[in-house]
Motif scaffolding. Sequence first.
Motif, short mmCIF file in Angstrom:
data_model
loop_
_atom_site.label_atom_id
_atom_site.label_comp_id
_atom_site.label_asym_id
_atom_site.label_seq_id
_atom_site.Cartn_x
_atom_site.Cartn_y
_atom_site.Cartn_z
N ALA A 18 -21.98 81.09 -89.12
CA ALA A 18 -22.89 82.15 -88.69
C ALA A 18 -23.87 81.61 -87.66
CB ALA A 18 -23.65 82.70 -89.91
N HIS A 19 -24.39 82.53 -86.84
CA HIS A 19 -25.30 82.13 -85.77
C HIS A 19 -26.57 81.48 -86.30
CE1 HIS A 19 -22.95 83.79 -82.54
NE2 HIS A 19 -22.89 84.98 -83.13
N GLN A 20 -26.94 81.78 -87.52
CA GLN A 20 -28.15 81.19 -88.07
C GLN A 20 -28.06 79.67 -88.11
OE1 GLN A 20 -26.48 83.80 -89.17
NE2 GLN A 20 -27.63 85.05 -90.64
N TYR A 21 -26.86 79.13 -88.39
CA TYR A 21 -26.69 77.69 -88.42
C TYR A 21 -26.93 77.08 -87.05
CZ TYR A 21 -24.62 78.16 -93.08
OH TYR A 21 -24.42 78.43 -94.41
N GLN A 22 -26.46 77.75 -86.00
CA GLN A 22 -26.66 77.25 -84.64
C GLN A 22 -28.14 77.29 -84.26
OE1 GLN A 22 -24.17 79.87 -82.40
NE2 GLN A 22 -22.25 79.00 -83.18
N LEU A 23 -28.82 78.35 -84.65
CA LEU A 23 -30.25 78.46 -84.36
C LEU A 23 -31.03 77.34 -85.05
CD1 LEU A 23 -30.79 82.32 -84.67
CD2 LEU A 23 -30.71 80.97 -82.58
N ILE A 24 -30.71 77.11 -86.32
CA ILE A 24 -31.40 76.07 -87.08
C ILE A 24 -31.11 74.70 -86.47
CG2 ILE A 24 -31.53 74.90 -89.31
CD1 ILE A 24 -30.95 77.63 -90.62
N LEU A 25 -29.86 74.45 -86.10
CA LEU A 25 -29.49 73.16 -85.53
C LEU A 25 -30.20 72.92 -84.20
CD1 LEU A 25 -27.82 70.58 -85.42
CD2 LEU A 25 -25.95 71.91 -84.44
N THR A 26 -30.16 73.89 -83.30
CA THR A 26 -30.79 73.68 -82.00
C THR A 26 -32.31 73.58 -82.12
OG1 THR A 26 -30.78 76.08 -81.56
CG2 THR A 26 -28.92 74.78 -80.73
N TYR A 27 -32.90 74.32 -83.06
CA TYR A 27 -34.34 74.18 -83.27
C TYR A 27 -34.68 72.80 -83.81
CZ TYR A 27 -39.08 74.97 -84.90
OH TYR A 27 -40.44 74.86 -85.11
N LEU A 58 -33.04 70.17 -83.20
CA LEU A 58 -32.89 69.26 -82.06
C LEU A 58 -34.16 69.20 -81.22
CD1 LEU A 58 -29.26 69.86 -80.73
CD2 LEU A 58 -30.23 67.70 -81.54
N THR A 59 -34.85 70.35 -81.07
CA THR A 59 -36.09 70.33 -80.29
C THR A 59 -37.12 69.40 -80.93
OG1 THR A 59 -37.07 72.23 -81.45
CG2 THR A 59 -35.69 72.69 -79.54
N LEU A 60 -37.18 69.42 -82.25
CA LEU A 60 -38.13 68.55 -82.96
C LEU A 60 -37.73 67.09 -82.83
CD1 LEU A 60 -38.60 70.68 -86.21
CD2 LEU A 60 -39.95 70.75 -84.10
N ILE A 61 -36.43 66.83 -82.97
CA ILE A 61 -35.94 65.44 -82.87
C ILE A 61 -36.17 64.89 -81.46
CG2 ILE A 61 -33.87 64.00 -82.95
CD1 ILE A 61 -32.81 65.94 -85.12
N LEU A 62 -35.81 65.69 -80.45
CA LEU A 62 -35.96 65.22 -79.07
C LEU A 62 -37.43 65.07 -78.68
CD1 LEU A 62 -33.11 67.31 -77.38
CD2 LEU A 62 -33.10 64.87 -77.94
N ALA A 63 -38.28 65.94 -79.20
CA ALA A 63 -39.72 65.81 -78.92
C ALA A 63 -40.26 64.51 -79.50
CB ALA A 63 -40.48 67.00 -79.50
N ASP A 64 -39.83 64.16 -80.72
CA ASP A 64 -40.26 62.89 -81.32
C ASP A 64 -39.68 61.70 -80.56
OD1 ASP A 64 -41.83 64.00 -83.26
OD2 ASP A 64 -40.32 63.95 -84.84
N ALA A 65 -38.45 61.84 -80.07
CA ALA A 65 -37.85 60.76 -79.28
C ALA A 65 -38.63 60.53 -77.99
CB ALA A 65 -36.38 61.09 -78.98
N VAL A 66 -39.02 61.62 -77.33
CA VAL A 66 -39.82 61.51 -76.11
C VAL A 66 -41.16 60.85 -76.42
CG1 VAL A 66 -41.12 62.87 -74.41
CG2 VAL A 66 -38.73 63.41 -74.90
N LYS A 67 -41.75 61.23 -77.55
CA LYS A 67 -43.03 60.66 -77.95
C LYS A 67 -42.91 59.15 -78.22
CE LYS A 67 -45.03 63.33 -80.79
NZ LYS A 67 -45.39 64.01 -82.06
N MET A 68 -41.80 58.74 -78.82
CA MET A 68 -41.59 57.32 -79.11
C MET A 68 -41.36 56.51 -77.83
SD MET A 68 -39.08 57.64 -82.45
CE MET A 68 -38.68 55.89 -82.39
N ILE A 69 -40.67 57.09 -76.86
CA ILE A 69 -40.32 56.35 -75.64
C ILE A 69 -41.48 56.35 -74.63
CG2 ILE A 69 -38.76 56.29 -73.66
CD1 ILE A 69 -36.63 57.57 -75.49
#
Length: 292
Positions: A95-104, A106-117
């Motif tokens: 279901a599309h809900q899984y894709q929404l949750i996954l991509t959201y 990812l935004t948190l993970i990538l934001a933390d990665a940017v903060k670390m780098i």
Amino acid sequence: MFQSILVQALSGVSSGMVLFLVASGMTLIFGTLRVANFAHGSFYMIAAYLSFTLTRWVGHGTWGFVVSLVVAPLIVALLGLVVERFLLRRIATRAHQYQLILTYALTLILADAVKMIWGRDNFTVPRPGALDGAFDIFGTPFPSYYALLIVVGAVIAVALHLLLTRTRFGKVLRASVADGQMVGALGIDVPRLYTGVFALGAWLAGLGGALAAPVGSISLGIDSSIIIECFAVVIIGGVGSVGGALLGALIIGVTKSVGILFAPKLAIAFIFIALCAVLVLRPQGLLGRSTA
């Protein structure tokens, strides 16, 4: 007064072109894969930070700018390829809900990665010397770099149109949107096609981020602001329409830019006023197709 409005409108066109680059990638992905990619703004942000690093390594001149403009979007496209191939493809049938949750997520993970780098500091990327000046329009200066943004946006718009309408890739892509199973039955690797589209969409977001880096401050949170405007562009222009993305981005860019002259406190509100008007009068978007 006319000169000021004209120059301000052209400034809105330049910012609209950057927004178009990012939003066109989002509308391609959504129109093909039916994935509302919340991480699309993160691709834009990462490209901006990569541009800062690359120009610092190579130099702040024209050569450094060109290298950042080429390398940063390619790195982001590779990141998009990995995301689609190893994450989104595994839940494509859910279901599309899984894709929404996954991509959201990812935004948190990538934001933390940017903060670390890169940390929490704000950065700026100097404009190359050849584009750091301005030229007069009816006696009012207009930055040369803004003119570059308009030219690049127009070139990419034409290139996307030709890619989607005049090439085999575009024909296969449009056929897969209409009936993916039939295209697969003809021997075409549809999952590989989808991966390519996602990488192309990420590349467009990366190009927008690299071009926007010399315009303003690079900071945490620019992913959130750009993704909101991208969703507005997609809704105004029409889901899946690259031409609609261009029209929607120009409407938002010019409305926001000119609105600052007359009502600075309501500049952001003008975007959502335009969005609400389109939703009420033409829910499928200005260039979208009605599903009724």
